[in-house]
Design a protein around this motif. Structure first.
Motif: not given
Length: 702
Positions: A366-371, A408-429
């Motif tokens: 998730d972090i690499k795809v976002s970054a 991307v649009e469908a993912s963004a719509a899910a995030h507009v209403i959504g949550r991150v429920t677990c801590p997330m750690k990691g490295k970018d590219t």
């Protein structure tokens, strides 16, 4: 009379065969018999004069369709009115006898024929019942006679009830915004007719041709829809809330699609790190599927679509052109499909999962795809089957597609209403460490976006969209906080999941800027139509029909008429449906990998049932298959090892045909698969997983 006028046309031909008959019911029958004797499909009348009228025969209707009133003397379209004084009666005994330049058309049918396609045994004309004109939508946006749908789509097909609905029922009236937008649109025939015919075909009451097994299948899936509705919607929509079950349903839809097709395999993939937190939801899907005998992929489609709507994003209203239907009776997966013989990547050159562990590749975290823009572009090229700049079926213009603009649009719509429920750690590219906060992406600011009710939920969606649009390209993977409503609260997650969609290196749009909500339904349609085509043994024995569809908005009009399915297990889930609304720590949430779930106990997988399932019960133990297994048998190219611990020592006992992959059709890979219309490529049998090579890629306009 109870005769049906099939059509009224402006004439320009029909010189195949003609005669002259009396203007009467007897004359009409004689005309029909006359045309049937020549094996013509249609007969009709034109030029009524005093007591006689021309009788015409034809095999097809190609002329311009006009209102039925034109065939009973109601036309003001004649250029020369000198003939009107000599016109005979236009309507007698319930039949329309046309006018000069306008021909009434009737369908000649043998009275002994019980269904379409039967050979004629007697030359007797039978006119289909009902003489009222076809339905005309009349609104402030204009009017539209659905008879015009024949110009684009030909004659209606389906059961008698479906065909009647397609031409005589205003089935789109419950959705005036959809209807009116279709009428105003420059392509009225395509949009309105697609809805008119599609919704009529999707109405369960009109599916009178279902076999007993297929009727059980459709009824079961409607029963599952009823329970999903109970889990997501308040009885009073003024008290509606976005509950965590609805949010899990949207996320679960994405994750089931990511691992392969929409097939329910996500139930067997709780060991994947990307699926952490989906345990309780997949347990519910398993129990509901077992109880209703509706395949899990169909249930996941319904849950994902309704999840958006229940949280304030009206999925079926965001796009006039594309409406998402539910494709029933896809293959029900009884095992994981991210590795081994059942793995089925969208493109063999763009793997999403590690072939040994089945885990999502670390490069697509998730972090690499976002970054990183290149990583996000490659991610959607792996998730979706559409062509990209490199890899299988690559585009010749050096550009990527991957339908990233929709995804991307469908993912963004899910995030507009959504949550991150677990801590997330990691490295970018670049190897930099990041820690992502938990929380909702957006918490409501304005008073009208707070509280309960659909209106408040929709305002919350609008607020959230504005904030995500503001921050999308300002920082990644962390969102940059703005001022006022664009600020990122300490209680909100700071993950900028769509940041990677900015400045993608080869995507044909470069940056997919979120906000085009019409794209959401387009992605949902793409994903929903990605169904596992291999039916399991339970499904094959019951119903092999995979062409049926349901339209959820139509079902919701009368959802309370469908009995609510109940069992001890389903009641346990219903009791927690509204637990922890507005939090990230509900009964639906967990940050522990793995899950107490027994997919093999589902009756659709040959199990004994799950009506008493309790998630606090003992962990299921895998049951070894009896006798010798097929591990020593090598399958020929185009066939694969059968699922499970199958006993046997021959290829017939141990191997099964590989179905034609996405966007192709045929018996199976061994028998030959060809690309469907609007797709190109080739499919060849292979002796290694996935047991075929090649792909059918959507053609692109140059």
């Amino acid at each position: 009379s109870d005769q049906l006028l099939h059509a009224c046309i402006r004439t320009s031909g029909w010189s195949h065969r003609n005669a002259e008959v009396d203007i009467s019911a007897q004359g009409a029958r004689e005309c029909g018999e006359y045309c049937l004797s020549g094996a013509f499909k249609y007969f009709g009348f034109e030029h009524p004069r005093e007591s006689k009228v021309q009788c015409h025969c034809s095999h097809a209707v190609f002329e311009e369709l006009v209102p039925h009133s034109y065939c009973q003397g109601g036309s003001d379209q004649l250029d020369d009115h000198s003939w009107e004084g000599r016109a005979g009666p236009h309507a007698v005994d319930g039949y329309f006898f046309g006018d000069r330049g306008f021909r009434s058309v009737y369908l000649a049918r043998d009275s002994s024929s019980k269904s379409r396609g039967h050979p004629m045994s007697e030359h007797v004309a039978v006119l289909l019942p009902l003489a009222e004109p076809t339905y005309v939508y009349r609104t402030g946006a204009g009017s539209y006679d659905v008879i015009n749908c024949r110009k684009l789509k030909g004659e209606p097909r389906g059961t008698a009830e479906q065909r009647r609905c397609m031409e005589y029922e205003g089935i789109m009236n419950p959705w005036p915004s959809y209807r009116d937008a279709a009428i105003r649109h420059r392509a009225t025939d395509e949009l309105l007719c697609r809805g008119q015919r599609g919704i009529c075909a999707a109405k369960y009451e009109y599916m009178t041709d279902l076999t007993p097994g297929c009727r059980e299948m459709v009824q079961g899936c409607r029963s599952a829809l009823r329970h999903l509705h109970e889990m997501m919607y308040r009885k009073d929509l003024n008290q509606q809330e976005c509950n965590n079950f609805a949010l899990k349903s949207v996320r679960g839809f994405f994750h089931d699609y990511m691992s392969d097709d929409i097939d329910g395999s996500v139930m067997s993939e709780n060991d994947l790190e990307m699926n952490t937190g989906l345990c309780r939801w997949t347990q519910y899907i398993n129990v509901l599927s077992d109880h209703t005998k509706c395949d899990a992929g169909t249930i996941i489609q319904m849950a994902g679509q309704m999840g958006y709507d229940a949280c304030g994003l009206p999925l079926w209203d965001v796009d006039t052109d594309i409406k998402t239907y539910i494709k029933l009776n896809g293959g029900h997966a009884c095992s994981a499909r991210t590795k081994g013989k059942d793995a089925f990547p969208k493109k063999t050159t763009d793997q999403l999962f590690d072939e040994n562990t089945g885990q999502r590749l670390e490069k697509f975290s998730d972090i690499k795809v976002s970054a990183d823009a290149a990583t996000q572009e490659a991610f959607w090229c792996a998730v979706n089957p559409h062509r990209c700049a490199t890899g299988q079926g690559r585009r010749t213009d050096g550009k990527s597609d991957g339908e990233a603009e929709y995804a991307v649009e469908a993912s963004a719509a899910a995030h507009v209403i959504g949550r991150v429920t677990c801590p997330m750690k990691g490295k970018d590219t670049q190897g930099r460490h990041h820690t992502i906060r938990t929380g909702f992406w957006h918490e409501p600011r304005a008073a009208k976006a707070k509280g309960k009710g659909m209106n408040a939920l929709k305002e919350r969606v609008n607020e959230g969209y504005a904030k995500l649009q503001y921050s999308q390209c300002l920082g990644r993977p962390h969102r940059k906080s703005g001022s006022g409503s664009n600020s990122v609260l300490p209680s909100e997650t700071d993950l900028n999941a769509e940041g990677g969609a900015c400045n993608m290196p080869t995507h044909f749009l470069g940056t997919v800027k979120i906000g085009g909500r019409h794209r959401i339904s387009r992605f949902m349609k793409i994903a929903s139509e990605s169904r596992y085509e291999t039916l399991n043994s339970f499904q094959r024995a019951r119903c092999s029909d995979t062409k049926r569809e349901l339209y959820v908005p139509l079902e919701l009009l009368t959802i309370d008429r469908i009995p609510l399915p109940t069992s001890p297990a389903l009641e346990r889930f219903r009791n927690i449906a509204w637990d922890g609304v507005g939090t990230i720590t509900s009964a639906w949430d967990s940050c522990e990998p793995g899950c107490n779930i027994d997919v093999q106990a589902n009756r659709m997988c040959g199990g004994s049932g799950l009506e008493n399932f309790d998630w606090n019960g003992p962990q299921p133990k895998p049951q070894p298959g009896p006798g010798a297994v097929c591990s020593s048998v090598n399958c020929p190219a185009g066939k694969r090892p059968k699922s499970g611990s199958t006993s046997g020592s021959t290829q017939d006992a141990c191997c099964e045909a590989v179905p034609c992959p996405a966007n192709s059709e045929g018996v199976d890979v061994l028998g030959g698969c060809t690309c469907r219309n609007n797709y190109e490529g080739s499919i060849s049998a292979s002796g290694t997983s996935p047991y075929f090579t090649g792909q059918c890629i959507e053609k692109k306009c140059s």
